[in-house]
Design an enzyme around this catalytic site. Structure first.
Site, PDB file in Angstrom:
ATOM      1  N   ARG A  59       0.818  -1.210   0.000  1.00 22.43           N
ATOM      2  CA  ARG A  59       0.000   0.000   0.000  1.00 22.43           C
ATOM      3  C   ARG A  59       0.855   1.264   0.000  1.00 22.43           C
ATOM      4  O   ARG A  59       0.410   2.309  -0.466  1.00 22.43           O
ATOM      5  CB  ARG A  59      -0.917  -0.011   1.238  1.00 22.43           C
ATOM      6  CG  ARG A  59      -2.076   0.987   1.150  1.00 22.43           C
ATOM      7  CD  ARG A  59      -2.963   0.902   2.372  1.00 22.43           C
ATOM      8  NE  ARG A  59      -2.212   1.136   3.581  1.00 22.43           N
ATOM      9  CZ  ARG A  59      -2.369   0.466   4.728  1.00 22.43           C
ATOM     10  NH1 ARG A  59      -3.271  -0.491   4.823  1.00 22.43           N
ATOM     11  NH2 ARG A  59      -1.625   0.738   5.772  1.00 22.43           N
ATOM     12  N   TYR A 112     -14.352  21.959 -10.797  1.00 23.54           N
ATOM     13  CA  TYR A 112     -14.912  20.660 -11.221  1.00 23.54           C
ATOM     14  C   TYR A 112     -15.991  20.233 -10.220  1.00 23.54           C
ATOM     15  O   TYR A 112     -15.740  20.194  -9.011  1.00 23.54           O
ATOM     16  CB  TYR A 112     -13.736  19.668 -11.234  1.00 23.54           C
ATOM     17  CG  TYR A 112     -14.039  18.246 -11.548  1.00 23.54           C
ATOM     18  CD1 TYR A 112     -14.476  17.868 -12.814  1.00 23.54           C
ATOM     19  CD2 TYR A 112     -13.851  17.252 -10.586  1.00 23.54           C
ATOM     20  CE1 TYR A 112     -14.730  16.544 -13.103  1.00 23.54           C
ATOM     21  CE2 TYR A 112     -14.093  15.919 -10.874  1.00 23.54           C
ATOM     22  CZ  TYR A 112     -14.538  15.573 -12.131  1.00 23.54           C
ATOM     23  OH  TYR A 112     -14.775  14.263 -12.412  1.00 23.54           O
ATOM     24  N   ASP A 184      -5.718  22.465  -9.132  1.00 22.81           N
ATOM     25  CA  ASP A 184      -6.064  21.368 -10.031  1.00 22.81           C
ATOM     26  C   ASP A 184      -5.602  21.803 -11.422  1.00 22.81           C
ATOM     27  O   ASP A 184      -6.184  22.692 -12.033  1.00 22.81           O
ATOM     28  CB  ASP A 184      -7.583  21.132  -9.990  1.00 22.81           C
ATOM     29  CG  ASP A 184      -8.021  19.961 -10.865  1.00 22.81           C
ATOM     30  OD1 ASP A 184      -7.323  19.657 -11.850  1.00 22.81           O
ATOM     31  OD2 ASP A 184      -9.087  19.367 -10.577  1.00 22.81           O
ATOM     32  N   LYS A 209      -6.862  11.707 -17.268  1.00 18.91           N
ATOM     33  CA  LYS A 209      -7.041  12.464 -18.506  1.00 18.91           C
ATOM     34  C   LYS A 209      -5.801  12.293 -19.399  1.00 18.91           C
ATOM     35  O   LYS A 209      -5.667  11.284 -20.038  1.00 18.91           O
ATOM     36  CB  LYS A 209      -7.318  13.930 -18.167  1.00 18.91           C
ATOM     37  CG  LYS A 209      -8.446  14.109 -17.121  1.00 18.91           C
ATOM     38  CD  LYS A 209      -9.819  13.797 -17.674  1.00 18.91           C
ATOM     39  CE  LYS A 209     -10.875  13.549 -16.603  1.00 18.91           C
ATOM     40  NZ  LYS A 209     -11.061  14.592 -15.623  1.00 18.91           N
TER      41      LYS A 209
HETATM   42  C1  LIG Z   1     -11.836  14.577 -14.392  1.00 21.36           C
HETATM   43  C2  LIG Z   1     -11.377  15.659 -13.513  1.00 21.36           C
HETATM   44  C3  LIG Z   1     -11.119  15.425 -12.167  1.00 21.36           C
HETATM   45  C4  LIG Z   1     -11.384  14.104 -11.520  1.00 21.36           C
HETATM   46  O1  LIG Z   1     -10.597  13.096 -12.040  1.00 21.36           O
HETATM   47  P1  LIG Z   1     -11.058  11.557 -11.964  1.00 21.36           P
HETATM   48  O2  LIG Z   1      -9.826  10.846 -12.318  1.00 21.36           O
HETATM   49  O3  LIG Z   1     -12.167  11.402 -12.957  1.00 21.36           O
HETATM   50  O4  LIG Z   1     -11.521  11.323 -10.562  1.00 21.36           O
HETATM   51  C5  LIG Z   1     -10.649  16.471 -11.401  1.00 21.36           C
HETATM   52  N1  LIG Z   1     -10.454  17.682 -11.932  1.00 21.36           N
HETATM   53  C6  LIG Z   1     -10.684  17.949 -13.223  1.00 21.36           C
HETATM   54  C7  LIG Z   1     -10.427  19.320 -13.750  1.00 21.36           C
HETATM   55  C8  LIG Z   1     -11.167  16.949 -14.060  1.00 21.36           C
HETATM   56  O5  LIG Z   1     -11.427  17.225 -15.333  1.00 21.36           O
END
Ligand SMILES: *Cc1c(COP(=O)(O)O)cnc(C)c1O
Length: 397
Positions: A59, A112, A184, A209
């Protein structure tokens, strides 16, 4: 151009290609293998008791997670990097690393949506108050600080509405007050914006992404500067965070081609966005890389590139017209997430959940992710969609 550990200049393409790889420690095989495991053996009682060998428990870390953390950490210029099981998990872990009951956090109103839900549902329950702010606040953020403000959370551009935040201005206001700044940075990736170099304490990626890049795994990363690292490290371990071995491998695999993919996403998205600007159906194109778009000046000042995601506002259309356009697209799929090789399109309406600002644009918002298909095919696909939309309009009136 950044420098590697020995001080030699190294471009981003070399970093994504070589970061976190050590083939001769694994019999010369080019890619880091997938280490699956929970138990790690200690050879002696002394080592078991001291718990001081490099790997201790599945972990915590494995050679596979270390490889991806090293590679992302190099791109981010981070002191410490940890993976999370999703981007949202990275967000929640990062925020929980700094807050306690009685604190306030400042959250951009363009964030988000699931991040917002985490704040409203989880932080609220543990006595942490979320105050939403206008993403365009800039240095005015200082007026929102109180003795309880613990952190400012930023996301730039907003992944639906594309406001560009003035990150250096926010950092300049927060730093002297000892307030943490989190970002983010999923849209730009560390290739097109490097938050830590701009004074941000914690840079978060939904690696789902562009890092994974093929729509086949969920993964997140948190990269920190030196002073934030003990907070995130402790909290991540305490929360039981452990990114999956296979997902981590897919993150490594995706990362190797991220620079060439992003380069193509960037060029194609700008081309499609320019073309959409000329279409009569389109009222507005929200793409910070386009001159004349709100936020373009900040983007040009701070960012090194633009990815494949942007929004267009259509002039008002009926639901039937919208369906006529979207239901029969050949290349654009309808679905959430983005950053994979394929083009996507989704309608959205962010007016319902904003609290610090109002989203009062008329017409239908559509978010597009421009994939790696040929631009001519993508334009033809959208043009045919607009024709169906017009036909559905004239048949219903
Ligand atoms: C998709 C996304 C997230 C979350 O990511 P996941 O891997 O789907 O949990 C967070 N911030 C932004 C800007 C996103 O586009």
């Amino acid at each position: 151009m950044s420098k590697d550990d020995s001080g030699t200049p190294q471009g981003a393409g070399s970093r994504v290609t070589h970061g976190g790889r050590d083939p001769f420690s694994q019999h010369g095989f080019v890619n880091t293998p997938v280490y699956r495991g929970s138990t790690v053996l200690f050879p002696t009682l002394a080592q078991l008791t001291a718990y001081d060998q490099r790997y201790t428990y599945g972990r915590n870390t494995t050679p596979t997670t270390d490889a991806l953390c090293d590679a992302i950490g190099q791109l981010e210029g981070a002191s410490f990097t940890v993976l999370a099981t999703s981007g949202l998990h990275a967000v929640s872990t990062a925020i929980l690393s700094f807050v306690e009951a009685g604190d306030e956090i400042l959250m951009t109103d363009s964030v988000y949506f699931p991040t917002r839900r985490f704040c409203d549902q989880v932080l609220a329950r543990i006595g942490v108050k979320t105050i939403y702010y206008d993403p365009l606040v800039g240095e005015g953020i200082a007026e929102l600080f109180t003795d309880r403000t613990r952190l400012v959370f930023t996301e730039s551009p907003g992944s639906q509405s594309f406001e560009m935040q003035d990150i250096p201005a926010i950092v300049a206001a927060a730093r002297p007050r000892g307030i943490w700044v989190l970002m983010d940075n999923t849209w730009a990736t560390p290739l097109y914006f490097r938050p830590l170099e701009h004074g941000v304490d914690v840079s978060i990626q939904s690696a789902t992404k562009y890092i994974v890049g093929h729509a086949d795994a969920m993964l997140g990363s948190i990269a920190t500067n030196e002073r934030a690292s003990p907070h995130v490290k402790r909290t991540s371990i305490a929360l039981g965070n452990a990114a999956g071995s296979e997902e981590t491998f897919l993150g490594l695999r995706g990362l190797r081609t991220m620079q060439v993919r992003l380069d193509r996403h960037q060029r194609s998205a700008l081309e499609v966005a320019e073309w959409l600007k000329t279409r009569a159906e389109v009222a507005e194109v929200l793409h910070p890389g386009l001159p004349g778009t709100p936020g373009h000046e900040i983007w040009k000042r701070d960012f090194l590139g633009a990815s494949g995601l942007f929004t267009i506002m259509l002039h008002p259309v009926s639901q039937a017209q919208l369906a006529a356009m979207l239901d029969h697209l050949r290349y654009f799929g309808m679905g959430y997430s983005w950053g994979g090789y394929e083009s996507l399109i989704v309608p959205f309406d962010c007016s319902s959940y904003r609290t610090a600002t109002t989203w009062n644009r008329e017409g239908q918002a559509l978010r597009l992710h421009i994939g790696l298909e040929d631009v001519a095919d993508l334009k033809a696909d959208l043009a045919a969609g607009f024709e169906r939309m017009a036909a559905a309009g004239s048949s219903s009136s």
